[in-house]
Write a protein that holds these residues in place. Structure first.
Motif, PDB file in Angstrom:
ATOM      1  N   LEU A 174     -14.905   6.938   7.137  1.00  0.00           N
ATOM      2  CA  LEU A 174     -14.361   5.897   7.470  1.00  0.00           C
ATOM      3  C   LEU A 174     -15.180   4.804   7.885  1.00  0.00           C
ATOM      4  O   LEU A 174     -16.103   4.862   8.452  1.00  0.00           O
ATOM      5  N   GLY A 175     -14.751   3.524   7.512  1.00  0.00           N
ATOM      6  CA  GLY A 175     -15.330   2.299   8.057  1.00  0.00           C
ATOM      7  C   GLY A 175     -14.374   1.162   8.206  1.00  0.00           C
ATOM      8  O   GLY A 175     -13.172   1.198   7.497  1.00  0.00           O
ATOM      9  N   GLU A 176     -14.706   0.022   8.985  1.00  0.00           N
ATOM     10  CA  GLU A 176     -13.946  -1.059   8.967  1.00  0.00           C
ATOM     11  C   GLU A 176     -13.804  -1.726   7.836  1.00  0.00           C
ATOM     12  O   GLU A 176     -12.773  -2.381   7.216  1.00  0.00           O
ATOM     13  N   THR A 177     -14.929  -1.733   6.761  1.00  0.00           N
ATOM     14  CA  THR A 177     -14.831  -2.262   5.501  1.00  0.00           C
ATOM     15  C   THR A 177     -15.364  -1.059   4.753  1.00  0.00           C
ATOM     16  O   THR A 177     -15.862  -0.095   5.125  1.00  0.00           O
ATOM     17  N   GLU A 178     -15.078  -1.294   3.310  1.00  0.00           N
ATOM     18  CA  GLU A 178     -15.751  -0.198   2.450  1.00  0.00           C
ATOM     19  C   GLU A 178     -17.393  -0.047   2.496  1.00  0.00           C
ATOM     20  O   GLU A 178     -17.862   0.669   2.429  1.00  0.00           O
ATOM     21  N   GLN A 179     -18.009  -1.399   2.754  1.00  0.00           N
ATOM     22  CA  GLN A 179     -19.337  -1.272   2.763  1.00  0.00           C
ATOM     23  C   GLN A 179     -19.838  -0.593   4.064  1.00  0.00           C
ATOM     24  O   GLN A 179     -20.903   0.212   3.929  1.00  0.00           O
ATOM     25  N   VAL A 180     -19.212  -0.842   5.085  1.00  0.00           N
ATOM     26  CA  VAL A 180     -19.527   0.009   6.322  1.00  0.00           C
ATOM     27  C   VAL A 180     -19.491   1.411   6.199  1.00  0.00           C
ATOM     28  O   VAL A 180     -20.221   2.199   6.509  1.00  0.00           O
ATOM     29  N   GLU A 203     -22.150   2.554   4.126  1.00  0.00           N
ATOM     30  CA  GLU A 203     -23.418   2.979   4.920  1.00  0.00           C
ATOM     31  C   GLU A 203     -23.384   3.988   5.871  1.00  0.00           C
ATOM     32  O   GLU A 203     -24.442   4.645   5.952  1.00  0.00           O
ATOM     33  N   ARG A 204     -22.320   4.264   6.401  1.00  0.00           N
ATOM     34  CA  ARG A 204     -22.095   5.535   7.191  1.00  0.00           C
ATOM     35  C   ARG A 204     -22.365   6.729   6.483  1.00  0.00           C
ATOM     36  O   ARG A 204     -22.938   8.108   6.907  1.00  0.00           O
ATOM     37  N   LEU A 205     -21.952   6.728   5.002  1.00  0.00           N
ATOM     38  CA  LEU A 205     -22.123   8.016   4.494  1.00  0.00           C
ATOM     39  C   LEU A 205     -23.535   8.115   3.907  1.00  0.00           C
ATOM     40  O   LEU A 205     -24.209   9.301   4.140  1.00  0.00           O
ATOM     41  N   THR A 248     -12.191   2.377   3.975  1.00  0.00           N
ATOM     42  CA  THR A 248     -11.315   2.065   4.756  1.00  0.00           C
ATOM     43  C   THR A 248     -10.179   3.008   5.143  1.00  0.00           C
ATOM     44  O   THR A 248     -10.041   3.837   4.106  1.00  0.00           O
ATOM     45  N   ALA A 249      -9.420   2.921   6.218  1.00  0.00           N
ATOM     46  CA  ALA A 249      -8.184   3.915   6.347  1.00  0.00           C
ATOM     47  C   ALA A 249      -7.274   3.454   5.130  1.00  0.00           C
ATOM     48  O   ALA A 249      -6.699   4.684   4.659  1.00  0.00           O
ATOM     49  N   GLU A 250      -7.030   2.541   4.870  1.00  0.00           N
ATOM     50  CA  GLU A 250      -6.263   2.082   3.874  1.00  0.00           C
ATOM     51  C   GLU A 250      -6.535   2.820   2.498  1.00  0.00           C
ATOM     52  O   GLU A 250      -5.867   3.375   1.510  1.00  0.00           O
ATOM     53  N   GLN A 251      -7.875   2.615   2.148  1.00  0.00           N
ATOM     54  CA  GLN A 251      -8.592   3.252   0.724  1.00  0.00           C
ATOM     55  C   GLN A 251      -8.312   4.626   0.736  1.00  0.00           C
ATOM     56  O   GLN A 251      -8.080   5.355  -0.238  1.00  0.00           O
ATOM     57  N   GLU A 281     -10.780  12.754  14.930  1.00  0.00           N
ATOM     58  CA  GLU A 281     -10.170  11.581  16.043  1.00  0.00           C
ATOM     59  C   GLU A 281      -9.820  10.251  15.164  1.00  0.00           C
ATOM     60  O   GLU A 281      -8.703   9.696  15.057  1.00  0.00           O
ATOM     61  N   GLU A 282     -10.788   9.927  14.276  1.00  0.00           N
ATOM     62  CA  GLU A 282     -10.784   8.670  13.396  1.00  0.00           C
ATOM     63  C   GLU A 282      -9.758   8.775  12.483  1.00  0.00           C
ATOM     64  O   GLU A 282      -8.759   8.065  11.919  1.00  0.00           O
ATOM     65  N   PHE A 283      -9.670  10.204  11.744  1.00  0.00           N
ATOM     66  CA  PHE A 283      -8.707  10.356  10.679  1.00  0.00           C
ATOM     67  C   PHE A 283      -7.138  10.324  11.141  1.00  0.00           C
ATOM     68  O   PHE A 283      -6.270   9.795  10.661  1.00  0.00           O
ATOM     69  N   VAL A 284      -6.827  11.004  12.400  1.00  0.00           N
ATOM     70  CA  VAL A 284      -5.770  11.149  12.891  1.00  0.00           C
ATOM     71  C   VAL A 284      -5.253   9.564  13.463  1.00  0.00           C
ATOM     72  O   VAL A 284      -4.026   9.417  13.099  1.00  0.00           O
TER      73      VAL A 284
END
Length: 453
Positions: A286-292, A295-297, A381-384, A413-416
């Motif tokens: 997950l990220g605040e934006t798709e780009q973030v 980058e995390r992946l 993002t969470a929505e995506q 924790e992020e997913f929940v």
């Protein structure tokens, strides 16, 4: 108006250093608390807060040394299974701090006796008030065999033949007590009705067990049977026994094909396909934006050493890849071995990885180490992520999803906190547990005493 179909969610992670993402223990957010009880308690509480159906733990019975026939890579670089706590003990720890979450453990039919397995899981099922599942495996390779005084592992299909009989014996033991056998009549002095407790007297090709079990039936009757073997023989086994199936597929088309095939095997075994739930694995980042998120992946995957992936790939394929230089192309390995001698699993992974024959061994190892080859990594993002889960669910990919963590415990924790509320808002996932047992969560029937398929 028809009620909206609900998807199921399960957590899946190793009681050790690596599940699917081989860089997980190196991640900046990883606590690496896998030797502490609080680590598992925290994860269990988080998934129960997210109303997950269950979480279950894999297992392997040996540190993998297939790559190089030594411990340099598997232990030195932290390969899959370098640390693996005994899973039934771990789920007992998690059961003590939860009330609704289903819990499962992997135990091999090849290296444990049926009485022991039946007793352990019946005990856990009673102590958890009916929330336990058994992930049935037949074990993988000779490394495991040697830890149990056996030089060679049984051949693949023979292991499943033996496992069929193993399940028969275990189910006989679970059925050795009738539902109403325990009386606890203090005034009359009658503890139990001996006419409702039966000897098993199982004698088969592989196994012999007298019984009866020393553990009465639980609130859900019997533990839920999970299964993860996707070979042709494994799917026939699932058709006969599995009440939930753990599937790993790299894309939607294969997910759908596997889903339909498993359901067909269940029907062919004379069972109701709705009584076997198919879960497919995904790894969300997950990220605040798709780009973030991307980058995390990229950061997560950059933590994978090529040889640590090759260590696991060698174990899973049965081929010691250390004899080839890291810059060897896959096509050269095929030429060296001959087409007929290249393990099917290695051929499948090469095709899925992209690049085919031109991939070097180093690249194969790096890619396998990111997700054990086949678990889709979804960055967004969470929505995506919620959109992808719902679209795959509605497209017939699965009855539910295994959430494989990129690292622990933060991903859960992020997913929940971020994804589950969106699934709830869109009406495809529960807002509260409606039942108390795992069977109730999954919509599975209460098994009758003596129901051996």
């Amino acid at each position: 108006m028809a009620e909206q179909r609900q998807l199921h969610l399960a957590g899946f992670f190793s009681a050790g250093n690596v599940t699917h993402a081989h860089g997980a223990w190196r991640h900046v957010g990883a606590t690496n608390g896998f030797l502490t009880g609080e680590f598992y308690k925290q994860i269990a509480r988080t998934l129960e807060r997210g109303k997950f159906d269950l979480l279950f733990l894999p297992d392997g019975l040996a540190i993998e040394d297939s790559y190089g026939d030594n411990l340099e890579t598997g232990v030195g670089l932290g390969g899959q299974g370098a640390v693996a706590l005994e899973p039934t003990s771990v789920i007992a720890t998690m059961a003590a701090v939860t009330q609704r979450l289903g819990l499962g453990a992997t135990v091999s039919t090849t290296y444990y006796p049926p009485y022991h397995v039946a007793r352990v899981f019946a005990t856990l099922d009673n102590l958890s008030d009916g929330r336990i599942s058994w992930n049935v495996v037949t074990s993988l390779n000779d490394s495991e065999a040697r830890n149990f005084g056996v030089d060679e592992h049984l051949e693949h299909d023979i292991r499943y033949d033996r496992a069929d009989e193993f399940l028969e014996a275990v189910k006989k033991l679970w059925s050795s007590w009738s539902e109403d056998a325990l009386l606890l009549d203090k005034v009359g002095g009658r503890f139990a009705d001996p006419k409702k407790v039966q000897y098993v007297n199982h004698r088969g090709r592989w196994l012999s067990v007298r019984g009866p079990l020393q553990v009465p039936r639980s609130r859900q009757g019997e533990p839920v049977i999970l299964q993860a073997g996707l070979s042709p023989r494994g799917r026939r086994f699932a058709g006969r026994w599995a009440e939930a199936v753990f599937s790993v597929s790299p894309n939607l088309d294969i997910m759908r094909a596997v889903y339909q095939d498993i359901k067909a095997h269940v029907a062919a075994a004379g069972r109701d396909p709705e009584q076997t739930k198919v879960f497919t694995a995904v790894m969300p980042v997950l990220g605040e934006t798709e780009q973030v998120a991307r980058e995390r992946l990229e950061y997560l995957n950059s933590l994978v050493h090529p040889e640590v992936g090759l260590s696991t790939l060698s174990s899973h394929s049965g081929l010691n890849l250390s004899k080839y230089p890291l810059d060897t192309k896959f096509s050269d390995i095929v030429a060296d071995l001959g087409d007929r001698h290249v393990p099917t699993m290695l051929q499948m992974f090469s095709a899925v990885a992209g690049g085919g024959a031109d991939l070097t061994l180093a690249e194969l190892g790096r890619r396998y180490g990111t997700n054990v080859g086949f678990v889709p990594q979804w960055a967004g993002t969470a929505e995506q992520i919620a959109d992808q889960l719902i679209s795959h669910f509605e497209a017939g990919a699965a009855d539910g999803f295994i959430i494989s963590p990129a690292y622990l415990p933060g991903i859960y924790e992020e997913f929940v906190d971020q994804v589950v509320p969106l699934l709830q808002q869109r009406g495809v996932f529960r807002t509260e547990y409606e039942g108390t047992t795992l069977r109730e969560h999954l919509g599975l029937a209460h098994p009758e005493v003596g129901s051996i398929r």
